[in-house]
Design a protein around this motif. Sequence first.
Motif, PDB file in Angstrom:
ATOM      1  N   ALA A   1      36.212  30.244  33.962  1.00  0.00           N
ATOM      2  CA  ALA A   1      36.529  31.425  33.151  1.00  0.00           C
ATOM      3  C   ALA A   1      35.265  32.194  32.766  1.00  0.00           C
ATOM      4  CB  ALA A   1      37.297  31.015  31.898  1.00  0.00           C
ATOM      5  N   ALA A   2      34.173  31.483  32.578  1.00  0.00           N
ATOM      6  CA  ALA A   2      32.919  32.124  32.183  1.00  0.00           C
ATOM      7  C   ALA A   2      32.355  33.026  33.287  1.00  0.00           C
ATOM      8  CB  ALA A   2      31.887  31.072  31.789  1.00  0.00           C
ATOM      9  N   LYS A   3      32.820  32.870  34.516  1.00  0.00           N
ATOM     10  CA  LYS A   3      32.342  33.705  35.621  1.00  0.00           C
ATOM     11  C   LYS A   3      32.894  35.125  35.566  1.00  0.00           C
ATOM     12  CE  LYS A   3      31.569  30.008  38.934  1.00  0.00           C
ATOM     13  NZ  LYS A   3      31.786  29.556  40.304  1.00  0.00           N
ATOM     14  N   VAL A   4      33.974  35.338  34.816  1.00  0.00           N
ATOM     15  CA  VAL A   4      34.616  36.651  34.745  1.00  0.00           C
ATOM     16  C   VAL A   4      33.738  37.621  33.960  1.00  0.00           C
ATOM     17  CG1 VAL A   4      36.603  37.941  33.881  1.00  0.00           C
ATOM     18  CG2 VAL A   4      36.924  35.681  34.890  1.00  0.00           C
ATOM     19  N   LYS A   5      33.499  38.777  34.546  1.00  0.00           N
ATOM     20  CA  LYS A   5      32.771  39.845  33.857  1.00  0.00           C
ATOM     21  C   LYS A   5      33.776  40.909  33.456  1.00  0.00           C
ATOM     22  CE  LYS A   5      28.410  39.145  36.199  1.00  0.00           C
ATOM     23  NZ  LYS A   5      27.491  39.632  37.217  1.00  0.00           N
ATOM     24  N   THR A   6      33.772  41.268  32.192  1.00  0.00           N
ATOM     25  CA  THR A   6      34.674  42.309  31.712  1.00  0.00           C
ATOM     26  C   THR A   6      33.869  43.515  31.265  1.00  0.00           C
ATOM     27  OG1 THR A   6      34.678  41.358  29.501  1.00  0.00           O
ATOM     28  CG2 THR A   6      36.455  40.682  30.967  1.00  0.00           C
ATOM     29  N   GLY A   7      34.523  44.646  31.287  1.00  0.00           N
ATOM     30  CA  GLY A   7      33.887  45.890  30.872  1.00  0.00           C
ATOM     31  C   GLY A   7      34.759  46.606  29.863  1.00  0.00           C
ATOM     32  N   PRO A   8      34.411  47.849  29.555  1.00  0.00           N
ATOM     33  CA  PRO A   8      35.172  48.617  28.567  1.00  0.00           C
ATOM     34  C   PRO A   8      36.655  48.750  28.911  1.00  0.00           C
ATOM     35  CG  PRO A   8      33.134  49.744  29.126  1.00  0.00           C
ATOM     36  CD  PRO A   8      33.261  48.578  30.062  1.00  0.00           C
ATOM     37  N   TYR A   9      36.960  48.906  30.183  1.00  0.00           N
ATOM     38  CA  TYR A   9      38.364  49.051  30.573  1.00  0.00           C
ATOM     39  C   TYR A   9      39.170  47.820  30.165  1.00  0.00           C
ATOM     40  CZ  TYR A   9      42.589  49.229  33.351  1.00  0.00           C
ATOM     41  OH  TYR A   9      43.905  49.206  33.747  1.00  0.00           O
ATOM     42  N   GLU A  10      38.674  46.645  30.510  1.00  0.00           N
ATOM     43  CA  GLU A  10      39.400  45.421  30.182  1.00  0.00           C
ATOM     44  C   GLU A  10      39.556  45.247  28.678  1.00  0.00           C
ATOM     45  OE1 GLU A  10      36.916  45.495  32.416  1.00  0.00           O
ATOM     46  OE2 GLU A  10      37.884  44.906  34.286  1.00  0.00           O
ATOM     47  N   TRP A  11      38.499  45.535  27.926  1.00  0.00           N
ATOM     48  CA  TRP A  11      38.587  45.370  26.475  1.00  0.00           C
ATOM     49  C   TRP A  11      39.606  46.328  25.875  1.00  0.00           C
ATOM     50  CZ3 TRP A  11      37.423  41.294  23.922  1.00  0.00           C
ATOM     51  CH2 TRP A  11      36.463  40.436  24.423  1.00  0.00           C
ATOM     52  N   SER A  12      39.655  47.550  26.378  1.00  0.00           N
ATOM     53  CA  SER A  12      40.623  48.492  25.816  1.00  0.00           C
ATOM     54  C   SER A  12      42.049  48.115  26.204  1.00  0.00           C
ATOM     55  CB  SER A  12      40.310  49.921  26.252  1.00  0.00           C
ATOM     56  OG  SER A  12      40.541  50.087  27.627  1.00  0.00           O
ATOM     57  N   ARG A  13      42.243  47.528  27.386  1.00  0.00           N
ATOM     58  CA  ARG A  13      43.579  47.132  27.831  1.00  0.00           C
ATOM     59  C   ARG A  13      44.035  45.824  27.192  1.00  0.00           C
ATOM     60  NH1 ARG A  13      46.944  50.144  29.410  1.00  0.00           N
ATOM     61  NH2 ARG A  13      47.851  48.657  30.813  1.00  0.00           N
ATOM     62  N   MET A  14      43.149  44.840  27.045  1.00  0.00           N
ATOM     63  CA  MET A  14      43.556  43.517  26.582  1.00  0.00           C
ATOM     64  C   MET A  14      43.648  43.414  25.071  1.00  0.00           C
ATOM     65  SD  MET A  14      41.638  40.827  29.106  1.00  0.00           S
ATOM     66  CE  MET A  14      39.979  41.374  28.756  1.00  0.00           C
ATOM     67  N   ALA A  15      42.700  44.009  24.388  1.00  0.00           N
ATOM     68  CA  ALA A  15      42.662  43.791  22.930  1.00  0.00           C
ATOM     69  C   ALA A  15      42.242  45.034  22.190  1.00  0.00           C
ATOM     70  CB  ALA A  15      41.708  42.641  22.623  1.00  0.00           C
ATOM     71  N   GLY A  16      42.485  46.181  22.762  1.00  0.00           N
ATOM     72  CA  GLY A  16      42.015  47.422  22.177  1.00  0.00           C
ATOM     73  C   GLY A  16      42.479  47.665  20.762  1.00  0.00           C
ATOM     74  N   ILE A  17      43.724  47.399  20.486  1.00  0.00           N
ATOM     75  CA  ILE A  17      44.249  47.651  19.149  1.00  0.00           C
ATOM     76  C   ILE A  17      43.614  46.713  18.130  1.00  0.00           C
ATOM     77  CG2 ILE A  17      46.346  47.606  17.722  1.00  0.00           C
ATOM     78  CD1 ILE A  17      47.857  48.473  20.299  1.00  0.00           C
ATOM     79  N   GLN A  18      43.455  45.449  18.500  1.00  0.00           N
ATOM     80  CA  GLN A  18      42.927  44.471  17.584  1.00  0.00           C
ATOM     81  C   GLN A  18      41.406  44.544  17.415  1.00  0.00           C
ATOM     82  OE1 GLN A  18      44.813  43.702  20.261  1.00  0.00           O
ATOM     83  NE2 GLN A  18      46.736  43.023  19.379  1.00  0.00           N
ATOM     84  N   VAL A  19      40.697  44.987  18.445  1.00  0.00           N
ATOM     85  CA  VAL A  19      39.233  44.945  18.398  1.00  0.00           C
ATOM     86  C   VAL A  19      38.637  46.331  18.619  1.00  0.00           C
ATOM     87  CG1 VAL A  19      37.187  43.749  19.277  1.00  0.00           C
ATOM     88  CG2 VAL A  19      39.385  42.616  19.373  1.00  0.00           C
ATOM     89  N   GLY A  20      38.941  47.241  17.718  1.00  0.00           N
ATOM     90  CA  GLY A  20      38.275  48.531  17.717  1.00  0.00           C
ATOM     91  C   GLY A  20      38.690  49.513  18.793  1.00  0.00           C
ATOM     92  N   GLY A  21      39.765  49.280  19.482  1.00  0.00           N
ATOM     93  CA  GLY A  21      40.229  50.210  20.505  1.00  0.00           C
ATOM     94  C   GLY A  21      41.028  51.349  19.878  1.00  0.00           C
ATOM     95  N   PRO A  22      41.712  52.094  20.699  1.00  0.00           N
ATOM     96  CA  PRO A  22      42.512  53.207  20.186  1.00  0.00           C
ATOM     97  C   PRO A  22      43.560  52.712  19.189  1.00  0.00           C
ATOM     98  CG  PRO A  22      42.622  53.075  22.602  1.00  0.00           C
ATOM     99  CD  PRO A  22      41.811  51.928  22.121  1.00  0.00           C
TER     100      PRO A  22
END
Length: 110
Positions: A86-107
């Motif tokens: 799991a640690a090999k996965v690299k995430t960017g802004p797109y993933e953060w906004s899609r996965m947890a945007g509401i909970q972690v500072g997203g729209p």
Amino acid sequence: MADTQAVDAKAERRAAKLARQIGAFSKAHGGAEGQVAYLGERGARIVLVGEDGSWGDLVAPTYAIAEQAVRQAGITVHEEFDGEFAAKVKTGPYEWSRMAGIQVGGPKNG
């Protein structure tokens, strides 16, 4: 007997198609590893992580077809999606906004 053969042939074709897609992902990302997760009646999810940290997934109609596809593709398959894998996965802004945007500072909603 003919119906069973038709189902088997269809499963073989589906597994081969998934194996080609897995192979293409692996080639595009310097290699790949995967994990197969049971989705109930929907089948199984094949999560792929490339050597470059890119990730994606495919859905197979059955767990058996997913297992056959990853075996045909020749990738390393993990039992769980955790730890070093799991640690090999690299995430960017797109993933953060899609996965947890509401909970972690997203729209915000409304």
